[in-house]
Each structure stands twice: as C-alpha cells, then as structure tokens.
Scaffold this motif. Sequence first.
Motif, PDB file in Angstrom:
ATOM      1  N   VAL A 372       0.839  -1.198   0.000  1.00 11.26           N
ATOM      2  CA  VAL A 372       0.000   0.000   0.000  1.00 11.26           C
ATOM      3  C   VAL A 372       0.874   1.249   0.000  1.00 11.26           C
ATOM      4  CG1 VAL A 372      -1.666   1.324   1.357  1.00 11.26           C
ATOM      5  CG2 VAL A 372      -1.942  -1.140   1.095  1.00 11.26           C
ATOM      6  N   GLU A 373       1.940   1.228   0.834  1.00 13.17           N
ATOM      7  CA  GLU A 373       2.862   2.375   0.886  1.00 13.17           C
ATOM      8  C   GLU A 373       3.527   2.611  -0.461  1.00 13.17           C
ATOM      9  OE1 GLU A 373       4.213   1.563   5.465  1.00 13.17           O
ATOM     10  OE2 GLU A 373       5.813   1.807   3.993  1.00 13.17           O
ATOM     11  N   LEU A 374       4.011   1.508  -1.074  1.00 11.20           N
ATOM     12  CA  LEU A 374       4.709   1.643  -2.348  1.00 11.20           C
ATOM     13  C   LEU A 374       3.770   2.153  -3.436  1.00 11.20           C
ATOM     14  CD1 LEU A 374       6.913  -1.564  -2.175  1.00 11.20           C
ATOM     15  CD2 LEU A 374       7.705   0.797  -2.140  1.00 11.20           C
ATOM     16  N   GLU A 375       2.549   1.668  -3.441  1.00 16.60           N
ATOM     17  CA  GLU A 375       1.591   2.125  -4.452  1.00 16.60           C
ATOM     18  C   GLU A 375       1.282   3.597  -4.296  1.00 16.60           C
ATOM     19  OE1 GLU A 375      -0.675  -2.061  -5.533  1.00 16.60           O
ATOM     20  OE2 GLU A 375      -1.611  -0.660  -4.132  1.00 16.60           O
ATOM     21  N   ALA A 376       1.196   4.057  -3.034  1.00 17.60           N
ATOM     22  CA  ALA A 376       0.949   5.472  -2.786  1.00 17.60           C
ATOM     23  C   ALA A 376       2.136   6.292  -3.278  1.00 17.60           C
ATOM     24  CB  ALA A 376       0.709   5.713  -1.299  1.00 17.60           C
ATOM     25  N   ALA A 380       2.182   9.168  -6.214  1.00 13.87           N
ATOM     26  CA  ALA A 380       2.683  10.526  -5.960  1.00 13.87           C
ATOM     27  C   ALA A 380       3.750  10.886  -6.990  1.00 13.87           C
ATOM     28  CB  ALA A 380       3.250  10.618  -4.550  1.00 13.87           C
ATOM     29  N   ALA A 381       4.646   9.934  -7.320  1.00 11.68           N
ATOM     30  CA  ALA A 381       5.708  10.201  -8.284  1.00 11.68           C
ATOM     31  C   ALA A 381       5.127  10.498  -9.661  1.00 11.68           C
ATOM     32  CB  ALA A 381       6.661   9.005  -8.362  1.00 11.68           C
ATOM     33  N   ILE A 382       4.076   9.756 -10.032  1.00 13.33           N
ATOM     34  CA  ILE A 382       3.463   9.970 -11.340  1.00 13.33           C
ATOM     35  C   ILE A 382       2.841  11.357 -11.434  1.00 13.33           C
ATOM     36  CG2 ILE A 382       1.537   9.244 -12.814  1.00 13.33           C
ATOM     37  CD1 ILE A 382       2.189   6.366 -12.001  1.00 13.33           C
ATOM     38  N   THR A 383       2.067  11.740 -10.431  1.00 13.31           N
ATOM     39  CA  THR A 383       1.382  13.036 -10.514  1.00 13.31           C
ATOM     40  C   THR A 383       2.359  14.201 -10.422  1.00 13.31           C
ATOM     41  OG1 THR A 383       0.815  12.648  -8.228  1.00 13.31           O
ATOM     42  CG2 THR A 383      -0.967  12.455  -9.803  1.00 13.31           C
ATOM     43  N   ILE A 388       3.224  14.315 -17.339  1.00 16.29           N
ATOM     44  CA  ILE A 388       2.083  13.447 -17.026  1.00 16.29           C
ATOM     45  C   ILE A 388       0.921  14.281 -16.506  1.00 16.29           C
ATOM     46  CG2 ILE A 388       1.287  11.598 -15.481  1.00 16.29           C
ATOM     47  CD1 ILE A 388       4.035  10.325 -15.853  1.00 16.29           C
ATOM     48  N   ALA A 389       1.272  15.318 -15.716  1.00 15.78           N
ATOM     49  CA  ALA A 389       0.215  16.163 -15.163  1.00 15.78           C
ATOM     50  C   ALA A 389      -0.580  16.829 -16.276  1.00 15.78           C
ATOM     51  CB  ALA A 389       0.820  17.207 -14.231  1.00 15.78           C
TER      52      ALA A 389
END
Length: 512
Positions: A372-376, A380-383, A388-389
């Motif tokens: 869950v932490e890694l997915e969060a 965050a890195a993507i946005t 990408i934004a």
Amino acid sequence: MKTTNPNFARLMLVATAFWVATSPVSSAAEAPVNAAKPKPVDPTLQGEEIAVLTQPPFVPPPITRRHATKVIVHLEVQEVVKRLADGVDYLFWTFGGDVPGSFIRVREGDLVEFHLANHPSSKMPHNIDLHAVTGPGGGAASSFTAPGHESQFSFKAINPGLYVYHCATAPVGLHVANGMYGLILVEPENGLPPVDREYYVMQGDFYTTGRFGEEGLQPFDQRKAEDERPSYVVFNGSVGALVGDNALKAKVGESVRLFVGNGGPNLVSSFHVIGEIFDRVYQEGGIRPSQEQVQTTLVPAGGSVIVEFGLEVPGTYILVDHSLFRAFNKGALGMLKVEGEDNLLVYSGKEVDAVYLGRQAEAGTDAQRRVVELEAARAAAITADPKIASLTKEIQIERGKGVFMQTCFVCHQMEGQGIPGQIPPLAKADYLMEDRDRSIRIVLQGMTGEVVVNEKKYNGVMLPMNNLSDAEIANVLTYVRNSFGNQGDAIAPDEVRRVRAELPVVNTPAFE
Ligand SMILES: [Cu+2]
C-alpha cells in the motif's frame, strides 16, 4: 480467579481511581451553580471514584466493592481518520478515539456523573444515549455538545446488564454508521461470576462509496446505508482488528467471557465462535445466564450479549457473524488464539486452514502494508511529473465534457452562457474561477440564495449532485475551468474527496 490481562495496564485510558472521604453529593449551598435545582442527597452512596475506561478489546477489571458509589466518567468524542481495511481509510466519529467506544464498567446502584467532551477539532455536535440510563432519551437531551465543549449529567444505574450506548444526534443513523457506539456494563450488586479473561467485541456495519477493499479515504454512502447494503461488516471498527497479532489470547484450561455488542446501525449479528460452544449465554445482555450450550446467538442492532466458555483445546478459534459473506467477504471475522497442551481426548487435527480464512487471514501483515505504501509513493511520483500532469489534465477535460453534457448543460447551456436573470453563466465567470474549493462544494451541496456573477445578480436553486463520483466532479470542474473562455488548472479527485470529507453531512438530506 481474577481477570488477568497482561496488556491491560498500557491500555487504560484513565489509570487513576481514587477515593474521597467527604460526602460526594454537595448540598445546594455548596454548589451555587445548581442552586436553583437542589439535588436530593442519596444515602446509599459512599465515596467517589473516577471510572477506568478501556479501549477495545479490553475490559476494565471487575468491581470488587460491595457498596454503591459516585462514579465519574470522562468520555471524549473525537472525529478521526483511521484504517477501515488495508489501504482504506474512513473518517470515524468516535467515543474515545476508537470504534467501538471506550468500555465503561459501573455497579448497580452507582450514581454515574457523566462528562461528555467534544474535541475542538470536531466538525459536528454530538451527544450520548446510554441504554443503561432510565430517563427520556437515555441522556441524549442533557448531553448535546458542540465542538470544543463539555456537557455533564448524572444518572443512577438502577438496572444491571450490558448496555449499548450511542450518539443520538440527528441524523442518528449517520452518527451511528460512523462508529458512535460502545458498551457500558452495569454489574449486578454481587458482581458476575469470576472468569480468567474478559474481552470486548462489538460489531458494526459501514457504508462506503467504494466497494470492499477499494483504496483511499472512503466517504459515507447514504444510499447504501438506506438500502442496508454495507461494504463492510467488522468487529471492533476495522477489518482485521482481531486478527493475527491483534487476536484475542487465552490458554487451555481458562474460562473466557466475551462482552459482545452490536452497534449496527442496520444489521443483526449471528454471533458464533467456530470450534467452541458457549457454555452460558446471557441473552440480549441481560444479567442472568438464560441458556446453556449454545452454538450461535443473535445480537440485535443496538443490543448485546454476554457469552462464557471454557477452553479445552489449543488453536485458533474464529469469531464470525455466521451470515458468512459478511465474515469472509466484508470483514466480520476475528480470532481467539489459545495456547497450551494438546488435548487429544477432545480433539486431534491440523491447525485452522489458511484457505478457509481466505483474505482475512492476511489482513494486517507487513507485506500488504508495504505494498500500500509503495503504491501510494508510485502514484505521488506519477502526478509530480509535469508532462504526465498536463496529459492528465487533457484527459480530465475530455471526460469532464461528457459529464457536463449529461448533467450541467441543461441549466448552464452548451457554451456555459447560462440564462439571463435565471441561471448564472460559467463562461468567463469570475465567481467560478475565484475559489476552487467553493466550486467543488457547490456541485456537492447545490446552491441557493443570491449570487453575483460578472456583476449580475441571480437567485435560483441548484440541487446537490453528490451522486457524482470524486473523479466525475473533478473532471467536470476541470472542463468548465478550461472552457468557454476560462483559463484554469486541473482539479484532482483527491481535492474533491477532501472537500467531501470536510462536509460529512453532504450525502445526507437533513432529517429533522
Ligand atoms: Cu454524534
């Protein structure tokens, strides 16, 4: 034997209990605040003490005194975001910071001086209705407490039994659905028979917009609540609250007493412990054992039961609501881990099967938490990447156009120009562009009253559109803020989720 619990001490909320030698009931002359309403003196009361409250699954120690006293209870309402399941958070409204609320233990005949505080950070007023109170509303009318305030009322515990308490502030269903319930035990004059361990387990159903396991901070879903279609049915406030390291513990040869409550708000529980028979059941939380050798017992919404059983064989015993899809698919599953010597005369066989437990068995493991932490972190890195934004914004605008053409254009018109004198424009609209959060609130809550847009007055009604998802609202606002001559930035679904959570009643038409 006395109840012994190794973890007990560190879980006490208020570890002090003390006695005051002087008479606890002040006369009218000593207490000018109550001068208008002198309290009658109760000759049965001796002394005064501060109640020891415990957080689930722990229970305050049995009461050994054999006389009535004045018991002072301090309970604080806190609105807190906590884990509902792995990766899933919920804004709980709590009595004492946990669901269920702190366990209160008094003795028959005690005078309970109840102090209900509402933490200053709360958004809502709250009160308390204790089923142990004899009097209209069970204390609700005397305990209505705004954020940052404290109320006080007193009641005499005249009926022994295990009673539910809950918030009764309108809309009551919502306050209870958010976790505002707990148990108060009024011990009979001569106490309950001694056992080796006592625990506190309370079931509740939760209604989130997302399905079971859908990640993120989940808002309350009014429609699911009305339809009695919970996404979660859990013991002690979250999936896995009594699983793995958090399992209840006991040893072979010991006797266990469970104080079981059901906060609801909707479902009735078919409480069962897989692999055990309840030696004694105090049905519906009454104070006499009413049945022996019971497999499954009903716990009404807003009701309770006391069960007692001895432990003959080591292993893991599974607590369930025997409405089994609740247990294996919605979270109503806990564990009692019993250590000790095998007793092959009673049972010989392998340990509880992991497949049988399904996904609940893994709840709360380190690996899942890490994922869950890694997915969060990945999200965050993507946005954070500007390219990408901007692509994300383009996608949002196109999706938002779809929402606008389905929902908003009927009133605000195809080009967002509105209707003179009736519907304000969204095109080049100063009011729209001024305040992001406000525009989110308008879609969630609707709007009435006078509004000035581009120096022209409007006074109409826009109905709430809170049936739109966070993403749909983010997309439609991103669309209007970047169309019709407006130049704006994107609104993220997370912002909508935050604003929605700050308005807990937003999904709830006023019931009063
Ligand atoms: Cu409340």
